[in-house]
Design an enzyme around this catalytic site. Structure first.
Site, PDB file in Angstrom:
ATOM      1  N   LYS A   1       6.088  -4.269  -4.240  1.00 58.45           N
ATOM      2  CA  LYS A   1       7.523  -4.026  -4.144  1.00 58.45           C
ATOM      3  C   LYS A   1       8.027  -4.177  -2.717  1.00 58.45           C
ATOM      4  O   LYS A   1       9.061  -4.763  -2.461  1.00 58.45           O
ATOM      5  CB  LYS A   1       7.813  -2.618  -4.667  1.00 58.45           C
ATOM      6  CG  LYS A   1       9.285  -2.225  -4.637  1.00 58.45           C
ATOM      7  CD  LYS A   1      10.054  -2.977  -5.678  1.00 58.45           C
ATOM      8  CE  LYS A   1      11.530  -2.623  -5.695  1.00 58.45           C
ATOM      9  NZ  LYS A   1      12.303  -3.652  -6.416  1.00 58.45           N
TER      10      LYS A   1
ATOM     11  N   LYS B   1      13.388 -14.703 -10.767  1.00 62.08           N
ATOM     12  CA  LYS B   1      13.001 -13.637 -11.708  1.00 62.08           C
ATOM     13  C   LYS B   1      11.985 -14.161 -12.701  1.00 62.08           C
ATOM     14  O   LYS B   1      10.982 -13.513 -12.983  1.00 62.08           O
ATOM     15  CB  LYS B   1      14.211 -13.106 -12.495  1.00 62.08           C
ATOM     16  CG  LYS B   1      15.156 -12.187 -11.813  1.00 62.08           C
ATOM     17  CD  LYS B   1      14.656 -10.793 -11.546  1.00 62.08           C
ATOM     18  CE  LYS B   1      13.938 -10.705 -10.229  1.00 62.08           C
ATOM     19  NZ  LYS B   1      14.708 -10.533  -9.035  1.00 62.08           N
TER      20      LYS B   1
ATOM     21  N   ASN C   1      -1.706   2.195   5.887  1.00 63.00           N
ATOM     22  CA  ASN C   1      -0.877   1.069   5.462  1.00 63.00           C
ATOM     23  C   ASN C   1      -0.506   0.303   6.726  1.00 63.00           C
ATOM     24  O   ASN C   1      -0.110   0.917   7.711  1.00 63.00           O
ATOM     25  CB  ASN C   1       0.379   1.627   4.758  1.00 63.00           C
ATOM     26  CG  ASN C   1       1.351   0.537   4.351  1.00 63.00           C
ATOM     27  OD1 ASN C   1       1.008  -0.637   4.318  1.00 63.00           O
ATOM     28  ND2 ASN C   1       2.566   0.931   4.039  1.00 63.00           N
ATOM     29  N   GLY C   2      -0.639  -1.016   6.709  1.00 61.83           N
ATOM     30  CA  GLY C   2      -0.324  -1.804   7.905  1.00 61.83           C
ATOM     31  C   GLY C   2      -1.490  -2.722   8.232  1.00 61.83           C
ATOM     32  O   GLY C   2      -2.402  -2.896   7.413  1.00 61.83           O
TER      33      GLY C   2
ATOM     34  N   GLU D   1      18.335 -17.024  -8.174  1.00 56.99           N
ATOM     35  CA  GLU D   1      17.850 -15.693  -8.536  1.00 56.99           C
ATOM     36  C   GLU D   1      17.265 -15.691  -9.953  1.00 56.99           C
ATOM     37  O   GLU D   1      16.232 -15.073 -10.207  1.00 56.99           O
ATOM     38  CB  GLU D   1      18.996 -14.666  -8.391  1.00 56.99           C
ATOM     39  CG  GLU D   1      18.687 -13.266  -8.863  1.00 56.99           C
ATOM     40  CD  GLU D   1      17.462 -12.609  -8.218  1.00 56.99           C
ATOM     41  OE1 GLU D   1      16.878 -13.166  -7.274  1.00 56.99           O
ATOM     42  OE2 GLU D   1      17.066 -11.533  -8.694  1.00 56.99           O
TER      43      GLU D   1
ATOM     44  N   CYS E   1       0.835  -1.196   0.000  1.00 53.14           N
ATOM     45  CA  CYS E   1       0.000   0.000   0.000  1.00 53.14           C
ATOM     46  C   CYS E   1       0.871   1.248   0.000  1.00 53.14           C
ATOM     47  O   CYS E   1       1.905   1.294   0.655  1.00 53.14           O
ATOM     48  CB  CYS E   1      -0.949   0.082   1.193  1.00 53.14           C
ATOM     49  SG  CYS E   1      -2.040  -1.310   1.333  1.00 53.14           S
TER      50      CYS E   1
ATOM     51  N   ARG F   1       3.970  -0.300  -4.762  1.00 55.25           N
ATOM     52  CA  ARG F   1       3.725  -0.813  -3.410  1.00 55.25           C
ATOM     53  C   ARG F   1       2.424  -1.603  -3.314  1.00 55.25           C
ATOM     54  O   ARG F   1       2.139  -2.240  -2.291  1.00 55.25           O
ATOM     55  CB  ARG F   1       3.658   0.341  -2.409  1.00 55.25           C
ATOM     56  CG  ARG F   1       4.940   1.130  -2.322  1.00 55.25           C
ATOM     57  CD  ARG F   1       4.774   2.262  -1.353  1.00 55.25           C
ATOM     58  NE  ARG F   1       4.650   1.773   0.005  1.00 55.25           N
ATOM     59  CZ  ARG F   1       5.666   1.571   0.822  1.00 55.25           C
ATOM     60  NH1 ARG F   1       6.887   1.826   0.423  1.00 55.25           N
ATOM     61  NH2 ARG F   1       5.480   1.118   2.031  1.00 55.25           N
TER      62      ARG F   1
ATOM     63  N   TRP G   1      -2.867  -2.732  -1.661  1.00 60.30           N
ATOM     64  CA  TRP G   1      -2.543  -4.150  -1.849  1.00 60.30           C
ATOM     65  C   TRP G   1      -3.337  -4.877  -0.762  1.00 60.30           C
ATOM     66  O   TRP G   1      -3.038  -4.750   0.418  1.00 60.30           O
ATOM     67  CB  TRP G   1      -1.044  -4.363  -1.672  1.00 60.30           C
ATOM     68  CG  TRP G   1      -0.574  -5.740  -2.030  1.00 60.30           C
ATOM     69  CD1 TRP G   1      -0.176  -6.170  -3.259  1.00 60.30           C
ATOM     70  CD2 TRP G   1      -0.405  -6.856  -1.146  1.00 60.30           C
ATOM     71  NE1 TRP G   1       0.211  -7.488  -3.193  1.00 60.30           N
ATOM     72  CE2 TRP G   1       0.074  -7.938  -1.921  1.00 60.30           C
ATOM     73  CE3 TRP G   1      -0.631  -7.059   0.215  1.00 60.30           C
ATOM     74  CZ2 TRP G   1       0.342  -9.185  -1.374  1.00 60.30           C
ATOM     75  CZ3 TRP G   1      -0.368  -8.309   0.755  1.00 60.30           C
ATOM     76  CH2 TRP G   1       0.115  -9.351  -0.043  1.00 60.30           C
TER      77      TRP G   1
ATOM     78  N   GLU H   1       8.477 -14.784 -11.069  1.00 60.81           N
ATOM     79  CA  GLU H   1       7.700 -13.648 -10.557  1.00 60.81           C
ATOM     80  C   GLU H   1       7.162 -12.734 -11.647  1.00 60.81           C
ATOM     81  O   GLU H   1       6.125 -12.111 -11.466  1.00 60.81           O
ATOM     82  CB  GLU H   1       8.457 -12.861  -9.479  1.00 60.81           C
ATOM     83  CG  GLU H   1       9.585 -11.990  -9.940  1.00 60.81           C
ATOM     84  CD  GLU H   1      10.187 -11.162  -8.789  1.00 60.81           C
ATOM     85  OE1 GLU H   1      11.390 -10.908  -8.841  1.00 60.81           O
ATOM     86  OE2 GLU H   1       9.455 -10.765  -7.862  1.00 60.81           O
TER      87      GLU H   1
ATOM     88  N   HIS I   1      19.622 -37.053  -6.967  1.00 60.47           N
ATOM     89  CA  HIS I   1      18.900 -37.455  -5.747  1.00 60.47           C
ATOM     90  C   HIS I   1      17.393 -37.252  -5.872  1.00 60.47           C
ATOM     91  O   HIS I   1      16.700 -37.220  -4.867  1.00 60.47           O
ATOM     92  CB  HIS I   1      19.476 -36.690  -4.548  1.00 60.47           C
ATOM     93  CG  HIS I   1      20.949 -36.915  -4.401  1.00 60.47           C
ATOM     94  ND1 HIS I   1      21.470 -38.090  -3.938  1.00 60.47           N
ATOM     95  CD2 HIS I   1      22.005 -36.138  -4.739  1.00 60.47           C
ATOM     96  CE1 HIS I   1      22.799 -38.023  -3.959  1.00 60.47           C
ATOM     97  NE2 HIS I   1      23.141 -36.844  -4.450  1.00 60.47           N
TER      98      HIS I   1
HETATM   99  O1  M6R Z   1      12.973  -4.677  -0.072  1.00 55.63           O
HETATM  100  P1  M6R Z   1      13.588  -6.023   0.165  1.00 55.63           P
HETATM  101  O2  M6R Z   1      14.902  -6.189  -0.531  1.00 55.63           O
HETATM  102  O3  M6R Z   1      13.687  -6.362   1.626  1.00 55.63           O
HETATM  103  O4  M6R Z   1      12.583  -7.054  -0.486  1.00 55.63           O
HETATM  104  C1  M6R Z   1      12.778  -8.430  -0.349  1.00 55.63           C
HETATM  105  C2  M6R Z   1      11.908  -9.203  -1.316  1.00 55.63           C
HETATM  106  O5  M6R Z   1      10.558  -8.915  -1.080  1.00 55.63           O
HETATM  107  C3  M6R Z   1      12.239  -8.883  -2.758  1.00 55.63           C
HETATM  108  O6  M6R Z   1      13.569  -9.129  -3.058  1.00 55.63           O
HETATM  109  C4  M6R Z   1      11.351  -9.695  -3.724  1.00 55.63           C
HETATM  110  O7  M6R Z   1      11.709 -11.048  -3.678  1.00 55.63           O
HETATM  111  C5  M6R Z   1      11.466  -9.122  -5.120  1.00 55.63           C
HETATM  112  N1  M6R Z   1      10.180  -9.054  -5.728  1.00 55.63           N
HETATM  113  C6  M6R Z   1      12.401  -9.879  -5.976  1.00 55.63           C
HETATM  114  O8  M6R Z   1      12.453  -9.467  -7.286  1.00 55.63           O
END
Ligand code: M6R
Length: 607
Positions: free
Chosen positions: A602, A484, A100-101, A480, A2, A27, A74, A487, A503
């Site tokens: 984000k 990517k 927010n929260g 990683e 949010c 956000r 969100w 997501e 395994h």
């Molecule tokens: O702001 P942060 O680096 O703490 O966020 C951590 C994760 O939420 C963040 O890396 C998330 O996995 C991303 N969407 C990755 O692309």
């Protein structure tokens, strides 16, 4: 999670709020709304969907008001529906709030208020509007203070009242809020990006603080109304840095930012003649540094994969046993920590709820706690006893790219600093510094292959599952790369250390299951190559990321992406980039919303 924007001043509030919401859309983006005090009435508009939907709903409205609050949501409590979008109002419609929260005791509060109040949404936030209404006796600040004393949970919130057209009230507990200081005007937002076009002077609210903001004055107090003196700080980021600059998406722009921003991460921190690095924010004496027996790197998501690369560096360069802890697990694991443990919280946003909670737990147990963050003035930056900004600049795409490479860089520099204070020779240190300084140019060489990688994306876009494999330092790279892809393209993918295949996972291999393998020239090259031979034998399509000039990799694979060689510990800085580009191109070809993938936000500021 949010985004909040608020404005009080002499300009029309609406364009400022809408532009600000667009900045914060990363956000959360399932619905949005504004409330503006317009010609004496409090006018609220909300819409399901992106900010564009809200802007369209407002297109015909004549809104000249100079004070307002806005929100992009969100969903946590209550589904995605207009009635659940913020701002929420009380029974009279005079009080509007954005939040927010999570209000943990909202059910209890709702029950208590149910006799005299009518609720129109399923949200926890609406309860706050009614709670403030119940406490209102002609002074909004006092009503908010009294209301919040009954609340359990987290909030960053802004409230306004129709009968008090000269003030807004902002309060924070666990969810970030920044106040922007202009001339005869103030801004409030979840981070500084919405206000950069107007001011770079900001005040970061801390937990337990409440700001009463008029056009000419700002007063900060706590819930008991004790006055708090705060410093105004200057933010270096400017608006241009938060623009797409001709790229179709923020994500692609941010991938291409990497050669530039990695220099910002290293600037002034490498000491070439001594083969070391100096990160002043560590704030530890040499005796304290020498006392460290164990390091724990705490993070979530992509940041945790950066930490896995950092672990190799701390162990190899400094000989310090290092663990990587996923914050959401660590915080409830009753971790064993002592005064010889150094904990780093690694986070782009500096606002990830689990990482913050994990760091607080580590602090309570006596560890040295330091932050490695991107967003200046964020909660982790302020709550830790030292640390380092990664200087990646604003990262707005939900998928983290440049923050990842800058996190790895900062972790490497810390490992070098610790290594040189222990067993690492100056010669090895010098080689590492030199190799680090060559990275930006090598990143450029990889970026030049974006079009070739796009062709690969075209070829592989229709597969529904992918497997990413690496060994040693390239296992975090595989994790990683896989993260990517899933997501932003919504394609299922997994990552494994290649040696684990026998395994169990080998059972999945088939011509329908492409494998992305990282096979660069390092100590595990031969081992990795054998694993790839085994995959080949099972006829899975193979894309290999290989060191340029590796003829064997070409023979083994269907497709190769070449990367320039570097020192093994630095390989994540180079080898991750083709995987970022591959995910990006697959997702755009599939028509995904690359910058704002479904169900994600984000900054994960709720647990
Ligand atoms: O702001 P942060 O680096 O703490 O966020 C951590 C994760 O939420 C963040 O890396 C998330 O996995 C991303 N969407 C990755 O692309």
């Amino acid at each position: 999670m949010c985004g909040i924007v608020a404005y009080i001043g002499t300009e029309k509030a609406l364009p400022i709020l809408i532009k600000g919401l667009r900045r914060l859309e990363y956000r959360g983006y399932d619905s949005a709304g504004v409330a503006i005090l317009n010609k004496g009435s409090l006018e609220r508009t909300r819409a399901v969907g992106r900010i564009d939907a809200l802007a369209s709903a407002l297109a015909e409205k004549d809104m000249a008001g100079t004070m307002g609050i806005a929100h992009t949501r969100w969903a946590t409590h209550g589904g995605v529906a207009e009635e659940n979008a913020h701002p929420h109002v009380d029974c009279s419609g005079d009080i509007a709030i954005v939040h927010n929260g999570i209000i943990e005791n909202y059910r209890e509060l709702k029950q208590q208020l149910s006799a005299g109040h009518t609720f129109k949404s399923q949200t926890d936030t609406e309860v706050l509007a009614h709670l403030i209404e119940a406490n209102y006796q002609g002074n909004l600040r006092e009503a908010v203070q009294k209301a919040l004393q009954n609340v359990r949970g987290t909030y960053g919130l802004v409230v306004m009242h129709k009968k008090e057209p000269d003030r807004i009230i902002a309060a924070r507990l666990g969810s970030p809020l920044v106040v922007g200081v202009g001339e005869g005007e103030y801004y409030v937002a979840s981070d500084a990006s919405p206000m950069l076009a107007y001011t770079q002077q900001v005040i970061f609210l801390d937990d337990g603080e409440l700001a009463e903001i008029t056009r000419d004055d700002l007063k900060i107090v706590n819930l008991k109304d004790e006055k708090i003196i705060k410093q105004t700080e200057h933010i270096d980021w400017n608006e241009a840095e938060a623009e797409k600059q001709g790229f179709p998406h923020f994500m692609l722009k941010e991938i291409f930012d990497q050669p530039t921003v990695i220099k910002d991460a290293m600037r002034g921190r490498l000491i070439a003649p001594d083969g070391t690095a100096h990160l002043g924010g560590l704030s530890m004496t040499s005796e304290q540094m020498a006392s460290v027996k164990r390091i724990i790197l705490i993070a979530c998501g992509t940041a945790s994969y950066a930490c896995l690369a950092g672990k190799y560096a701390f162990e190899r360069l400094a000989g310090i046993p290092t663990e990587v802890a996923v914050a959401s697990e660590f915080r409830y694991s009753d971790p064993i920590i002592d005064r010889q443990t150094l904990v780093f919280g690694v986070s782009q946003s500096g606002e990830t709820a689990d990482t913050i909670a994990a760091l607080r737990e580590a602090k309570r147990k006596g560890a040295y706690v330091r932050g490695i963050v991107n967003v200046v003035g964020s909660t982790i930056a302020r709550e830790t006893d030292g640390g380092t900004y990664i200087h990646a600049g604003p990262e707005l795409a939900v998928a983290s790219t440049k923050a990842y490479t800058n996190m790895v860089t900062v972790l490497l520099m810390y490992a070098l600093q610790f290594g040189r204070s222990r067993r690492l020779t100056v010669a090895t240190g010098e080689r590492l510094v030199k190799a680090l300084l060559e990275i930006p140019e090598k990143m450029q060489l990889v970026l030049k292959q974006s079009d070739v990688i796009k062709q690969l994306a075209e070829k592989y876009k229709a597969y529904s599952d992918f497997l990413y494999l690496g060994r040693g330092i390239n296992f975090p790279v595989a994790l990683e790369g896989s993260h990517k892809l899933k997501e932003i393209s919504y394609i299922h993918s997994e990552a494994y250390p290649a040696g684990e295949m026998k395994h169990g996972v080998n059972a999945l291999l088939s011509p329908e299951f492409p494998v992305v393998a990282i096979l660069t020239s390092n100590a595990l090259y031969d081992k990795m190559r054998s694993n790839i031979e085994e995959i080949r034998a099972r006829r899975a399509p193979l894309i290999i990321v290989a060191t340029e000039g590796d003829a064997a990799a070409r023979e083994l694979s269907d497709d190769v992406v070449s990367v320039p060689p570097t020192m093994e510990l630095l390989e994540p800085l180079i080898n991750t980039i083709p995987l970022q580009l591959f995910a990006y191109h697959v997702a755009t070809i599939l028509g995904r919303d690359v910058d704002r993938p479904r169900n994600l936000a984000k900054s994960v500021t709720v647990e």
